[in-house]
Design a protein around this motif. Structure first.
Motif, PDB file in Angstrom:
ATOM      1  N   ASP A 130      47.527 -36.371  25.059  1.00 40.59           N
ATOM      2  CA  ASP A 130      48.285 -35.122  25.158  1.00 40.59           C
ATOM      3  C   ASP A 130      47.483 -34.009  25.822  1.00 40.59           C
ATOM      4  O   ASP A 130      48.054 -32.994  26.240  1.00 40.59           O
ATOM      5  CB  ASP A 130      48.738 -34.663  23.772  1.00 40.59           C
ATOM      6  N   GLU A 131      46.161 -34.171  25.906  1.00 39.43           N
ATOM      7  CA  GLU A 131      45.331 -33.154  26.539  1.00 39.43           C
ATOM      8  C   GLU A 131      45.413 -33.201  28.065  1.00 39.43           C
ATOM      9  O   GLU A 131      45.033 -32.250  28.739  1.00 39.43           O
ATOM     10  CB  GLU A 131      43.862 -33.333  26.111  1.00 39.43           C
ATOM     11  N   LEU A 152      38.482 -33.832  32.998  1.00 41.39           N
ATOM     12  CA  LEU A 152      38.488 -34.332  31.624  1.00 41.39           C
ATOM     13  C   LEU A 152      37.617 -35.578  31.562  1.00 41.39           C
ATOM     14  O   LEU A 152      37.824 -36.522  32.331  1.00 41.39           O
ATOM     15  CB  LEU A 152      39.903 -34.666  31.170  1.00 41.39           C
ATOM     16  N   ILE A 153      36.640 -35.563  30.674  1.00 36.12           N
ATOM     17  CA  ILE A 153      35.765 -36.709  30.463  1.00 36.12           C
ATOM     18  C   ILE A 153      36.158 -37.375  29.150  1.00 36.12           C
ATOM     19  O   ILE A 153      36.060 -36.763  28.083  1.00 36.12           O
ATOM     20  CB  ILE A 153      34.290 -36.295  30.418  1.00 36.12           C
ATOM     21  N   PHE A 154      36.604 -38.620  29.241  1.00 36.28           N
ATOM     22  CA  PHE A 154      36.923 -39.403  28.052  1.00 36.28           C
ATOM     23  C   PHE A 154      35.731 -40.299  27.756  1.00 36.28           C
ATOM     24  O   PHE A 154      35.332 -41.109  28.596  1.00 36.28           O
ATOM     25  CB  PHE A 154      38.179 -40.244  28.278  1.00 36.28           C
ATOM     26  N   ILE A 182      35.474 -28.099  32.451  1.00 38.14           N
ATOM     27  CA  ILE A 182      35.163 -29.455  32.022  1.00 38.14           C
ATOM     28  C   ILE A 182      35.526 -29.583  30.549  1.00 38.14           C
ATOM     29  O   ILE A 182      35.115 -28.752  29.729  1.00 38.14           O
ATOM     30  CB  ILE A 182      33.677 -29.802  32.215  1.00 38.14           C
ATOM     31  N   ILE A 183      36.284 -30.612  30.209  1.00 41.68           N
ATOM     32  CA  ILE A 183      36.683 -30.852  28.829  1.00 41.68           C
ATOM     33  C   ILE A 183      36.201 -32.236  28.419  1.00 41.68           C
ATOM     34  O   ILE A 183      36.529 -33.241  29.062  1.00 41.68           O
ATOM     35  CB  ILE A 183      38.209 -30.749  28.655  1.00 41.68           C
ATOM     36  N   LEU A 243      40.220 -37.260  36.101  1.00 37.97           N
ATOM     37  CA  LEU A 243      39.873 -38.001  34.887  1.00 37.97           C
ATOM     38  C   LEU A 243      38.629 -38.841  35.108  1.00 37.97           C
ATOM     39  O   LEU A 243      38.571 -39.648  36.044  1.00 37.97           O
ATOM     40  CB  LEU A 243      41.030 -38.900  34.457  1.00 37.97           C
ATOM     41  N   ILE A 244      37.642 -38.661  34.226  1.00 36.93           N
ATOM     42  CA  ILE A 244      36.450 -39.500  34.213  1.00 36.93           C
ATOM     43  C   ILE A 244      36.430 -40.262  32.900  1.00 36.93           C
ATOM     44  O   ILE A 244      36.541 -39.673  31.826  1.00 36.93           O
ATOM     45  CB  ILE A 244      35.161 -38.667  34.349  1.00 36.93           C
ATOM     46  N   GLY A 245      36.276 -41.576  32.991  1.00 35.69           N
ATOM     47  CA  GLY A 245      36.123 -42.401  31.804  1.00 35.69           C
ATOM     48  C   GLY A 245      34.685 -42.854  31.684  1.00 35.69           C
ATOM     49  O   GLY A 245      34.149 -43.489  32.595  1.00 35.69           O
TER      50      GLY A 245
END
Length: 212
Positions: free
Chosen positions: A19-20, A6-8, A97-98, A27-29
């Motif tokens: 919630d995702e 997940l890329i934020f 990838i999201i 997790l990638i920020g």
């Protein structure tokens, strides 16, 4: 890599985005997206970007609460923070990838992030953009679409033409149709049940699930 990434990133983010996250996600920020994660008690596996959207205090907080931080010069780089993060995600060959926070007030960045999905398509890694109201993917071959929490499904061509579009399980079916840039034929369809199929013979199409 047998997990999702997940890329934020720095677009529209609020509590819905948290919630995702599922257990085991990597997790990638990206830039401001990293600060969003740490200020909400989440630990990024990787924080990346030029971090021109955070101040020095926020940057220190990101570094202290991320497992890894990779900072880039804001002038001496050719790619957006989101693309840097996306390329790093692809290199890990995850199962999916999201992109979260990839849509916002900057339309140029939003459109560039939609175009990033083409990289996932070429690499064979399922990718999508998710926000509070939309889920966006790119397809160039037959695909099953699941309704989930969305009421509308729209198809928009990413190539001048998308040929051989056949829709099954939709309120407005199509049979061997052609979608052409500049037309709205594929807008605001609906699934008749939990899922439907989209057949594609040639071209690349954006499939956008949305709710009002």
């Amino acid at each position: 890599m047998d997990q999702r990434i997940l890329i934020f990133t720095g677009g529209n983010l609020s509590d819905w985005a948290l919630d995702e996250i599922q257990e085991g996600d990597y997790l990638i920020g990206a830039d401001r997206g990293a600060h969003f994660l740490v200020e909400h008690g989440r630990t990024p596996n990787l924080a990346v970007g030029d971090f021109d959207s955070v101040n020095s205090e926020e940057m220190n907080y990101i570094e202290q609460h991320s497992l890894e931080t990779r900072a880039f010069d804001p002038v001496d780089k050719d790619w957006t923070d989101t693309e840097l993060a996306y390329d790093m995600a692809i290199a890990k060959t995850p199962q999916e990838i999201i992109l979260i926070g990839a849509l916002g007030t900057r339309f140029d960045h939003s459109l560039a992030n939609v175009h990033l999905l083409l990289k996932g398509l070429r690499s064979g890694i399922p990718s999508k953009i998710v926000d509070e109201k939309n889920e966006i993917i790119v397809a160039d071959k037959p695909i099953t679409i699941y309704k989930g929490k969305y009421s509308n499904v729209s198809l928009l061509p990413l190539t001048p033409e998308v040929q051989g579009i056949t829709l099954e399980g939709f309120l407005y079916p199509l049979h061997n149709a052609v979608l052409t840039m500049g037309q709205s034929l594929g807008i605001s369809n609906r699934l008749l049940s939990d899922k439907g199929t989209v057949e594609i013979n040639k071209g690349q199409v954006l499939i956008i699930k949305s709710k009002d």
